[in-house]
Scaffold this active site. Sequence first.
Site, PDB file in Angstrom:
ATOM      1  N   ASP A 406     -77.659  66.703 -12.852  1.00  0.00           N
ATOM      2  CA  ASP A 406     -77.455  66.891 -13.945  1.00  0.00           C
ATOM      3  C   ASP A 406     -76.297  65.905 -14.450  1.00  0.00           C
ATOM      4  OD1 ASP A 406     -77.285  67.925 -16.782  1.00  0.00           O
ATOM      5  OD2 ASP A 406     -76.273  69.711 -16.127  1.00  0.00           O
ATOM      6  N   GLU A 409     -76.588  60.785 -16.878  1.00  0.00           N
ATOM      7  CA  GLU A 409     -76.952  59.408 -17.948  1.00  0.00           C
ATOM      8  C   GLU A 409     -76.367  58.251 -17.460  1.00  0.00           C
ATOM      9  OE1 GLU A 409     -78.128  63.248 -19.027  1.00  0.00           O
ATOM     10  OE2 GLU A 409     -75.834  62.688 -18.873  1.00  0.00           O
ATOM     11  N   ASP A 480     -80.137  70.072 -22.863  1.00  0.00           N
ATOM     12  CA  ASP A 480     -79.303  71.392 -23.565  1.00  0.00           C
ATOM     13  C   ASP A 480     -79.818  71.498 -25.150  1.00  0.00           C
ATOM     14  OD1 ASP A 480     -77.876  71.116 -21.455  1.00  0.00           O
ATOM     15  OD2 ASP A 480     -76.228  70.122 -22.066  1.00  0.00           O
TER      16      ASP A 480
END
Length: 766
Positions: A406, A409, A480
Amino acid sequence: MFQLNHVNMYEQEHQTVKINTIKGNLWLTALTPEIIHIQDDAAHATNSYAVEGNKQEVVPLTVAVQDGKVEITTPKLRIEIDQDGYLDIFNEHDQVVLADYRGQREKTVVQFSEEQQELLKAEGHVVVKQSTASKLEVVKVLNTNDHFYGLGDKTGFLDKRGYTYDNWNTDEPNQGEEVTKLYKSIPFLIGTNGITTYGLFFDNSFASHFDLGKESTKYFYYTVAGGGLDYYFMLGSNVADVVTNYTYLTGRTPLPQKWALGYHQSRYSYKTEQDVYQVTQKLRELQLPCDTVHLDIDYMDGYRVFTVDKNRFPDMKRLLADLKTNHFKVVTIIDPGVKKDDQYHIYCEGVKAQLFATNPDRSVYTNSVWPGVSVYPDFGQAKTRQWWACNQKFLTDLGVSGVWNDMNEPASFNGPIPDETVFFDENQPTTIQKMHNLYGHNMARATYAGFKKQTGNRPFVITRAAYAGTQKYSTVWTGDNRSSWAALQMMIPQLCNLGLSGFSFAGTDIGGFLGDTNPELLTRWIEAGIFSPLLRNHSCAGTRMQEPWQFGEPTLAIYRKYLQLRYQLIDYLYDLFAQGESDGLPIMRPLVTHYGTDPEVLNLNDEFLVGSDLLVAPVVAPGVTKRMVYLPEGSWYDYWTGYSYAGQAYYLVDAPLDQLPLFVKDGAIIPLRPVTEYIDVQAENMITFKLWGEQGTYHHYQDNGADFAYQNGEYNLYEIKMTANNDAIRLMHHGYQPVYRQINLQRGDLVISFYFDATVQTYKTK
């Protein structure tokens, strides 16, 4: 070498043609008869993270000069390049498939002045600036009937025509239709108009922008902020062919461990050992099929990766062993941000070995994420990937079955990572501008390598951020999302376009992550998502708990019904994954994949196919108990009643709260396994194949569901044939022991049982 007038010339070396134009050199390489690699000088010698290995086949290639143009011809297509560098592509029927636009771009989108933008912001409006990614651009002719698909899990509708999108991996929880960038950058586009179909893959990791007919109805364009011109054209007779070609190029989703196709229960967070025991006991007590529980960041010691909080989880290894005896796997989250802490061995090792991103002055770059002040592993370096892979041993030694990557990015709480921050492109220093979109890809690559080496099993890795080709290493989810009907509606086009972009193993957070779900929304979400390859219920801290029992009846009973349906059909999904290693086609597909000449399916956003034989038409709005369903060409059967429908027509069907409209194509044979509460491959000794219609053929795959032995022939392949006069089972390949002891063939309510005779290696009725 050939001279064109006094400007152009070309050189040919095997299947590569270098063409000199007024705009500079173009390099065209025929990889297959349908795939052409197009580059300029700046890109010609660059490294690709998406395309690994030699993808070049032997292709008969002719090059000629005709009317001042260089013509390159393969058995499937012809390319014309003129002196100005314009490039047009024709298929074998001499139809124009894709052409460069010759005119000037029309700046039709009016931008607000800086002063107006500030006033709008002061009033509370969100001002979206037009992309500035414009070092180079590619502009193509847009035809009236062109439709676009792909680009990963961008928001909005299935058909991307008329919209703009940006590729810059971004932690964006507000996933509205107008959002142009999310967690993944998959610069792959499928174009089709019902006559010709093609794919374009722009293999450049810098920030890029697609305008698919918003600026003008005459053209669509791609711009990029850095690097060189580097793209692949691929031809196909339909959308499915293009996906097969694209995944040949960038890699195919590997066959997963079978348990991974079961149900996953998650929450941010199950904070303690007792929480985990309670949720798993409740799942078994209520007979809710489930294979996996996920642990979010609270299991770690101060959010330090590769640690466990001993207060909350005093004996993690024992916990995971206990869960294993009850047939639960555990997947743990890992973020890339490493806490800056001189007493923390992961940080100290990384600093000593120079494994973290740096400032231009070579000091270690810091920002803030969950652990506080943190540093970022530089996954572009092979030594960093190897170190990260080795660190997975901390998890595998505990008994962890998979990793959920997670925040990769990479996310940062203290503003964006500055453009000049130094990351490596293998052995060459570069900046975040090139490596940002590759960060999650390389993290997943390292994680996959670590789990494969340390367990010998097929790694189960989930990643939020990705680039083209990440499907070789990782499952993905859409990040999300929100507990809203709009998010449920968007799930279908998101997962369908992800599938067309190579990501066969994908899912959304069932029930929504942000905000509070409700019984009706959760019910419709489990129905709509029950065929998503990754089936995970996940929700955020501070929101309503959304395990299925939290809502009482009838929510619990309906939820159980669809989990049981999922487990009955696990072998159908597993067969599709096995086939996908050969053709690259996803499990969850938009109807345009197989019915591209049907205008009714070109932007059909609330139906999808599972393989080619199941059609799913979920309810995705509140209060709906009937819905219109479009059935494409052919005959179709209602899964629940067996009622037959003629295709190429709309039908109003009943859809009460507990009913998912589900249809099976005429001639399909669907494998059905006994309902179980978990996957246990060693206990699989019986299976039923149900025929829909009068006759059909089906190929079924079987292996140990865990490791890579199947790649050495340790698998079974069954051919099931059911006709009006004869039903037969043939064991086409027998490399895996055991085989099913009993196979049932079902027509309507009639079931015929076959039993394995080991002496003759075949199935017989008694």
